[in-house]
Design an enzyme around this catalytic site. Structure first.
Site, PDB file in Angstrom:
ATOM      1  CB  SER A 135      -8.762  -1.186   4.026  1.00 45.26           C
ATOM      2  OG  SER A 135      -9.080  -2.389   3.382  1.00 45.26           O
ATOM      3  NE  ARG A 171      -4.071  -1.912   0.466  1.00 46.72           N
ATOM      4  CZ  ARG A 171      -4.063  -3.171   0.011  1.00 46.72           C
ATOM      5  NH1 ARG A 171      -3.050  -3.630  -0.696  1.00 46.72           N
ATOM      6  NH2 ARG A 171      -5.092  -3.981   0.256  1.00 46.72           N
ATOM      7  CD  GLU A 201      -5.811   1.306   2.197  1.00 43.70           C
ATOM      8  OE1 GLU A 201      -5.575   0.221   2.722  1.00 43.70           O
ATOM      9  OE2 GLU A 201      -6.599   1.454   1.251  1.00 43.70           O
TER      10      GLU A 201
END
Ligand SMILES: Cc1cc2nc3c(=O)[nH]c(=O)nc-3n(C[C@H](O)[C@H](O)[C@H](O)COP(=O)(O)OP(=O)(O)OC[C@H]3O[C@@H](n4cnc5c(N)ncnc54)[C@H](O)[C@@H]3O)c2cc1C
Length: 339
Positions: free
Chosen positions: A236, A166, A332
């Site tokens: 998420s 990520r 995130e």
């Protein structure tokens, strides 16, 4: 094309969290030349810049000063490569999921596990999108960027993008400095199913096609994740934390069933959703926001809330995890305007 004048453009329906937001100026360039003209105008007027794709990994404030640019160049084409390889050239404004399904229908392997990830292709490298055991960096051959400071084009290799979990250079050194305008993906005509993750193998037959895998991924995701068109969310909300081995061992003594994934560097990745769930927060609702009742990693917006309220709610969730497990959760989605 010229940026729209004040009093601004409503971006409430342009972000999957459904947060109310007005952009002071907005441009949707349909070519490289239009993009360069919009950048030049922002520089001349000293406007702060925000780049927007599908708005599925962004937290938008109520008022976004300066210019919001949403690249609208949206064509893609195939180039036959050596052996069974096929290159896919794709512009930033193409919708990622639509591309994945079109490639799967053509029998091309490589992106099928990444079906149903919302957003535009230009944003896919920012956090190196990943799902079901596959990450974008595994199929990316090159990408084109335009420098926000001078409008110049350049190509970058995957090595130069410093991809991680990520993560990429676009969240670090190049954050807010370039716009990604085009990707070159390398796919294969030879069967390369990646079915080790979750119950994917059980859902496709013995001789799966890319389309069968993509459809199975879509079905699993629809079961597990809330549809942003129905309930605002950004997927998420926290990254899965990667912790030192010592901490993971201590936690495993207390919670032997805790999901954990040893990493190559000796550290251990934990499941943020499991940690939140174990704090008893799944299904929690506070004001306009909540923890999704089926997937604790997803924070949801019931409507009527603001970015500030969401950030406060997320901080309370993270501090409960910190208190109970000593694990720090990292957000995130990015906060627009954050440098
Ligand atoms: C229901 C749901 C499920 C999701 N599942 C996953 C998943 O399985 N795996 C995963 O990795 N992610 C997932 N996500 C997160 C998200 O879909 C991805 O991060 C996606 O790539 C974001 O694309 P976007 O176009 O919406 O980007 P945006 O949210 O519009 O932007 C994200 C960031 O990229 C920047 N940006 C946008 N376009 C450009 C550009 N052309 N050049 C430079 N910077 C740019 C923005 O400024 C911002 O910082 C999910 C999100 C949702 C809502």
């Amino acid at each position: 094309m010229s940026p729209s004048p004040y009093p601004g453009t409503d971006l409430t329906s342009a972000n999957t969290l459904g947060l109310p937001c007005t952009a002071e100026h907005f441009a949707a360039p349909a070519s490289l030349a239009e993009l360069q003209a919009a950048l030049a105008e922002a520089r001349a007027r000293d406007w702060p810049l925000t780049l927007l794709g599908g708005g599925s990994n962004l937290i938008l404030p109520e008022r976004l000063p300066g210019l919001v640019i949403r690249p609208a160049m949206a064509t893609w084409w195939l180039e036959e490569g050596e052996n069974d390889r096929v290159r896919v050239h794709v512009e930033a404004g193409v919708v990622w999921h639509e591309l994945v399904m079109a490639l799967a229908r053509r029998g091309l392997w490589g992106t099928e596990n990444l079906a149903l990830i919302p957003g535009h292709c230009g944003a896919a490298p920012i956090q190196n999108i990943g799902a079901y055991g596959v990450e974008l960096c595994e199929v990316l051959e090159a990408l084109q960027v335009v420098d926000l400071a001078d409008g110049r084009e350049a190509w970058m290799t995957p090595q130069e993008c410093a991809f991680g979990y990520r993560d990429s250079i676009f969240k670090g050194r190049l954050a807010g400095r370039v716009v990604i305008t085009r990707l070159v993906l390398c796919l294969s005509r030879t069967a390369r199913p990646r079915l080790a993750y979750g119950d994917l193998a059980g859902r496709v037959g013995k001789a799966p096609t890319p389309l069968a895998v993509a459809e199975a991924v879509c079905a699993i995701r629809r079961d597990k994740l809330p549809d942003p068109a129905v309930l605002g969310n950004a997927g998420s909300f926290f990254k899965n934390p990667v912790v030192e081995a010592g901490l993971a061992e201590r936690l495993l003594l207390e919670h032997p069933g805790m999901p954990h994934f040893p990493q190559l560097d000796g550290r251990v990745k934990l499941a943020a959703g499991w940690l939140i769930d174990r704090c008893g927060l799944k299904g929690l609702r506070e004001g306009h926001f909540g923890v999704h009742e089926r997937q604790a990693l997803v924070l949801v917006h019931f409507g009527g809330g603001s970015a500030a309220e969401l950030l406060g709610f997320a901080a309370r969730v993270a501090s409960r995890v910190q208190e109970r497990f000593g694990v720090t959760l990292e957000r995130e989605p990015r906060l627009a305007g954050e440098r």
